[in-house]
Design a protein around this motif. Structure first.
Motif, PDB file in Angstrom:
ATOM      1  N   UNK A 100       0.814  -1.213   0.000  1.00 37.05           N
ATOM      2  CA  UNK A 100       0.000   0.000   0.000  1.00 37.05           C
ATOM      3  C   UNK A 100       0.849   1.265   0.000  1.00 37.05           C
ATOM      4  N   UNK A 101       0.453   2.213  -0.844  1.00 34.02           N
ATOM      5  CA  UNK A 101       1.034   3.551  -0.840  1.00 34.02           C
ATOM      6  C   UNK A 101       0.292   4.439   0.150  1.00 34.02           C
ATOM      7  N   UNK A 102      -1.036   4.321   0.165  1.00 36.27           N
ATOM      8  CA  UNK A 102      -1.893   5.132   1.030  1.00 36.27           C
ATOM      9  C   UNK A 102      -2.977   4.243   1.609  1.00 36.27           C
ATOM     10  N   UNK A 103      -3.194   4.335   2.924  1.00 41.56           N
ATOM     11  CA  UNK A 103      -4.314   3.665   3.594  1.00 41.56           C
ATOM     12  C   UNK A 103      -5.034   4.690   4.448  1.00 41.56           C
ATOM     13  N   UNK A 104      -6.355   4.731   4.328  1.00 40.61           N
ATOM     14  CA  UNK A 104      -7.160   5.653   5.128  1.00 40.61           C
ATOM     15  C   UNK A 104      -8.235   4.866   5.858  1.00 40.61           C
ATOM     16  N   UNK A 105      -8.018   4.581   7.142  1.00 37.87           N
ATOM     17  CA  UNK A 105      -9.048   3.854   7.894  1.00 37.87           C
ATOM     18  C   UNK A 105     -10.230   4.768   8.215  1.00 37.87           C
ATOM     19  N   UNK A 106     -11.429   4.192   8.185  1.00 40.72           N
ATOM     20  CA  UNK A 106     -12.597   4.957   8.605  1.00 40.72           C
ATOM     21  C   UNK A 106     -12.462   5.234  10.090  1.00 40.72           C
ATOM     22  N   UNK A 107     -12.590   6.498  10.516  1.00 40.03           N
ATOM     23  CA  UNK A 107     -12.432   6.814  11.940  1.00 40.03           C
ATOM     24  C   UNK A 107     -13.529   6.191  12.788  1.00 40.03           C
ATOM     25  N   UNK A 108     -13.198   5.955  14.040  1.00 37.82           N
ATOM     26  CA  UNK A 108     -14.164   5.409  14.989  1.00 37.82           C
ATOM     27  C   UNK A 108     -13.731   4.069  15.521  1.00 37.82           C
ATOM     28  N   UNK A 109     -14.585   3.480  16.346  1.00 37.90           N
ATOM     29  CA  UNK A 109     -14.316   2.196  16.983  1.00 37.90           C
ATOM     30  C   UNK A 109     -15.076   1.106  16.240  1.00 37.90           C
ATOM     31  N   UNK A 110     -14.360   0.226  15.489  1.00 43.25           N
ATOM     32  CA  UNK A 110     -15.036  -0.794  14.695  1.00 43.25           C
ATOM     33  C   UNK A 110     -15.817  -1.820  15.512  1.00 43.25           C
ATOM     34  N   UNK A 111     -15.609  -1.864  16.820  1.00 44.14           N
ATOM     35  CA  UNK A 111     -16.332  -2.846  17.634  1.00 44.14           C
ATOM     36  C   UNK A 111     -17.736  -2.373  18.004  1.00 44.14           C
ATOM     37  N   UNK A 112     -18.100  -1.138  17.644  1.00 45.89           N
ATOM     38  CA  UNK A 112     -19.418  -0.612  17.992  1.00 45.89           C
ATOM     39  C   UNK A 112     -20.390  -0.727  16.816  1.00 45.89           C
ATOM     40  N   UNK A 113     -21.675  -0.829  17.135  1.00 47.46           N
ATOM     41  CA  UNK A 113     -22.711  -0.896  16.115  1.00 47.46           C
ATOM     42  C   UNK A 113     -22.786   0.423  15.324  1.00 47.46           C
ATOM     43  N   UNK A 114     -22.530   1.538  15.999  1.00 45.05           N
ATOM     44  CA  UNK A 114     -22.577   2.843  15.342  1.00 45.05           C
ATOM     45  C   UNK A 114     -21.559   2.932  14.211  1.00 45.05           C
ATOM     46  N   UNK A 115     -20.414   2.289  14.398  1.00 44.62           N
ATOM     47  CA  UNK A 115     -19.370   2.310  13.371  1.00 44.62           C
ATOM     48  C   UNK A 115     -19.876   1.681  12.075  1.00 44.62           C
ATOM     49  N   UNK A 116     -20.479   0.508  12.207  1.00 40.18           N
ATOM     50  CA  UNK A 116     -20.987  -0.195  11.034  1.00 40.18           C
ATOM     51  C   UNK A 116     -22.139   0.586  10.412  1.00 40.18           C
ATOM     52  N   UNK A 117     -23.025   1.122  11.246  1.00 35.47           N
ATOM     53  CA  UNK A 117     -24.182   1.867  10.745  1.00 35.47           C
ATOM     54  C   UNK A 117     -23.772   3.146  10.023  1.00 35.47           C
ATOM     55  N   UNK A 118     -22.671   3.772  10.456  1.00 34.23           N
ATOM     56  CA  UNK A 118     -22.245   5.029   9.834  1.00 34.23           C
ATOM     57  C   UNK A 118     -21.308   4.810   8.658  1.00 34.23           C
ATOM     58  N   UNK A 119     -20.995   3.564   8.364  1.00 32.25           N
ATOM     59  CA  UNK A 119     -20.066   3.253   7.287  1.00 32.25           C
ATOM     60  C   UNK A 119     -20.664   3.641   5.938  1.00 32.25           C
TER      61      UNK A 119
END
Length: 139
Positions: A100-119
């Protein structure tokens, strides 16, 4: 040796742009040198042309130099850009490695339901490569 599928020669790289989900995490998720596993989720309406199941997941090994000390947590959605190396195992299944040259993780805590819902969801990756594509029988 297995015959390469979809016209991508064994051991040849292509440029990749797309989103994947992390399936592993290093002991220090902000370490400068990152090596982890990910998964591409592919949804295809061309399964009858490309011999790809309509819903399919492909594992990928990712290597990245994390200069900005971003946190890469298991379960996170990551937008990535880089060099994708395609190899095949003895059964003809693809084995993918992303330098990878560039990686941008989606901010937040992936263990929460809100993270998946806001994806913003998973979208099919875009692969760019040079050469002749074979094995896609368009009329």
């Amino acid at each position: 040796m297995a015959e390469p599928v979809r016209g991508i020669p064994e051991g040849h790289p292509c440029r990749f742009r797309g989103r994947f989900v992390l399936t592993s995490q290093q002991s220090d998720p902000q370490a400068e040198k990152q090596n982890f596993s990910g998964m591409f989720h592919i949804v295809s309406n061309l399964d009858y042309l490309l011999d790809v199941p309509r819903e399919h997941s492909l594992p990928v090994q990712v290597a990245y130099h994390n200069q900005q000390s971003q946190a890469f947590l298991q379960g996170a959605f990551v937008d990535g850009y880089g060099l994708l190396l395609v190899d095949y195992d003895s059964e003809g299944k693809p084995y993918l490695t992303l330098a990878a040259d560039v990686l941008r993780p989606q901010p937040g805590d992936p263990s929460t339901r809100e993270y998946v819902d806001s994806s913003s969801g998973m979208a099919n990756p875009t692969a760019v490569f040079n050469g002749t594509i074979t094995g896609i029988p368009f009329d």
